[in-house]
Design a protein around this motif. Structure first.
Motif, PDB file in Angstrom:
ATOM      1  N   TYR A  89       0.812  -1.221   0.000  1.00  0.00           N
ATOM      2  CA  TYR A  89       0.000   0.000   0.000  1.00  0.00           C
ATOM      3  C   TYR A  89       0.847   1.273   0.000  1.00  0.00           C
ATOM      4  O   TYR A  89       0.328   2.367   0.196  1.00  0.00           O
ATOM      5  N   LYS A  92      -0.133   5.083  -1.017  1.00  0.00           N
ATOM      6  CA  LYS A  92      -1.576   5.294  -0.916  1.00  0.00           C
ATOM      7  C   LYS A  92      -1.929   5.922   0.438  1.00  0.00           C
ATOM      8  O   LYS A  92      -1.199   5.764   1.415  1.00  0.00           O
ATOM      9  N   LYS A 121     -11.277   5.661  -4.429  1.00  0.00           N
ATOM     10  CA  LYS A 121     -10.436   4.464  -4.603  1.00  0.00           C
ATOM     11  C   LYS A 121      -9.526   4.557  -5.820  1.00  0.00           C
ATOM     12  O   LYS A 121      -8.439   3.958  -5.836  1.00  0.00           O
ATOM     13  N   GLY A 124      -5.974   6.842  -5.208  1.00  0.00           N
ATOM     14  CA  GLY A 124      -4.919   6.468  -4.269  1.00  0.00           C
ATOM     15  C   GLY A 124      -5.389   6.276  -2.845  1.00  0.00           C
ATOM     16  O   GLY A 124      -4.593   6.395  -1.911  1.00  0.00           O
ATOM     17  N   PHE A 125      -6.669   5.940  -2.646  1.00  0.00           N
ATOM     18  CA  PHE A 125      -7.224   5.764  -1.308  1.00  0.00           C
ATOM     19  C   PHE A 125      -7.562   4.294  -1.071  1.00  0.00           C
ATOM     20  O   PHE A 125      -8.074   3.611  -1.946  1.00  0.00           O
ATOM     21  N   GLU A 126      -7.273   3.823   0.140  1.00  0.00           N
ATOM     22  CA  GLU A 126      -7.588   2.446   0.507  1.00  0.00           C
ATOM     23  C   GLU A 126      -8.076   2.396   1.957  1.00  0.00           C
ATOM     24  O   GLU A 126      -7.580   3.132   2.818  1.00  0.00           O
ATOM     25  N   TYR A 158     -13.329  -2.907  -0.230  1.00  0.00           N
ATOM     26  CA  TYR A 158     -11.995  -2.769   0.369  1.00  0.00           C
ATOM     27  C   TYR A 158     -11.653  -4.034   1.161  1.00  0.00           C
ATOM     28  O   TYR A 158     -12.540  -4.820   1.525  1.00  0.00           O
ATOM     29  N   LYS A 201       0.706   8.992   2.533  1.00  0.00           N
ATOM     30  CA  LYS A 201       1.317   8.191   1.473  1.00  0.00           C
ATOM     31  C   LYS A 201       2.691   7.648   1.843  1.00  0.00           C
ATOM     32  O   LYS A 201       3.225   6.769   1.162  1.00  0.00           O
ATOM     33  N   LEU A 226      -4.626  13.289  -0.304  1.00  0.00           N
ATOM     34  CA  LEU A 226      -4.674  12.790  -1.685  1.00  0.00           C
ATOM     35  C   LEU A 226      -4.268  13.849  -2.704  1.00  0.00           C
ATOM     36  O   LEU A 226      -3.942  13.524  -3.851  1.00  0.00           O
TER      37      LEU A 226
END
Length: 230
Positions: A89, A92, A121, A124-126, A158, A201, A226
């Motif tokens: 990850y 992210k 998503k 770059g989002f998790e 997710y 990140k 983000l």
């Protein structure tokens, strides 16, 4: 008789350099004050009294911080028992949440988590969901049952990981790290289901939100990490 007794008591307690002085030059009553002051300073400077239980807590936090520098240092189990290196990850923004299926906060949190994930998503989002049964036994099911519940009822796309403890001696290492990185308002311990940690990140824990904080209410903080314009 009284004067002699006082002088004798003073002489037996003072340090060796003072013993070399003539007893006729020593003040009778004023000498007690410096002795008591030095005595107090000696006691309070001892580590065992000065730090007590706080020393153990600080030492634990420092140890946790020195061993792991970011989220990417951890490997966790997925719902099927497979190892997952969180290094995948890297780069992210992560929202790490301890979830439960039978909590009063379940419907609102799962619904908004799905909305947040769907929206970001591809930017770059998790979300990393960790089931936990430590709060009111509200996550009693098996991993398979938990995943089926979240994915069927709330369309969770997710990853949902292996059920873990988030508090206590058996707490998952990743949660020890999260709590050491961002303490809560009333102590480090997780207070209830759906506590949330926001990770940037670079794998750094940058914020922590209470169980009652709705996922959509942290959208502004998420967009900053983000780099998404308002």
């Amino acid at each position: 008789m009284f004067r002699s007794s006082v002088r004798l008591l003073y002489i037996t307690r003072i340090s060796s350099p003072l013993l070399r002085r003539s007893s006729s030059r020593l003040p009778l009553f004023s000498s007690a004050k410096p002795f008591l002051s030095s005595h107090r300073i000696t006691i309070t400077s001892l580590p065992i009294f000065a730090t007590g239980a706080n020393f153990s807590r600080s030492e634990h936090s420092m140890a946790a911080s020195s061993e792991s520098k970011s989220i990417y240092d951890f490997t966790v189990k997925d719902a099927k028992g497979n190892d997952v290196d969180l290094n995948i990850y890297k780069g992210k923004v992560l929202l790490i949440v301890n979830v439960a299926s039978q909590c009063g906060l379940t419907n609102s949190n799962y619904t908004e988590l799905a909305q947040l994930y769907e929206k970001y998503k591809d930017q770059g989002f998790e979300i990393l969901a960790f089931p936990c049964n430590q709060f009111g036994n509200q996550e009693p099911g098996s991993n398979e049952e938990i995943v089926q519940f979240a994915c069927t009822r709330f369309k969770a796309e997710y990853p949902i990981f292996d059920k873990v403890d988030v508090n206590g001696e058996k707490a998952a290492p990743i949660y020890k790290f999260l709590k050491a990185s961002k303490g809560g308002l009333f102590g480090d311990g997780i207070k209830w289901n759906f506590a949330k940690f926001l990770v940037d990140k670079d794998g750094n824990v940058v914020d922590r939100y209470a169980p009652t904080t709705s996922p959509l209410s942290i959208e502004k903080d998420l967009k900053k990490l983000l780099g998404v314009k308002a």
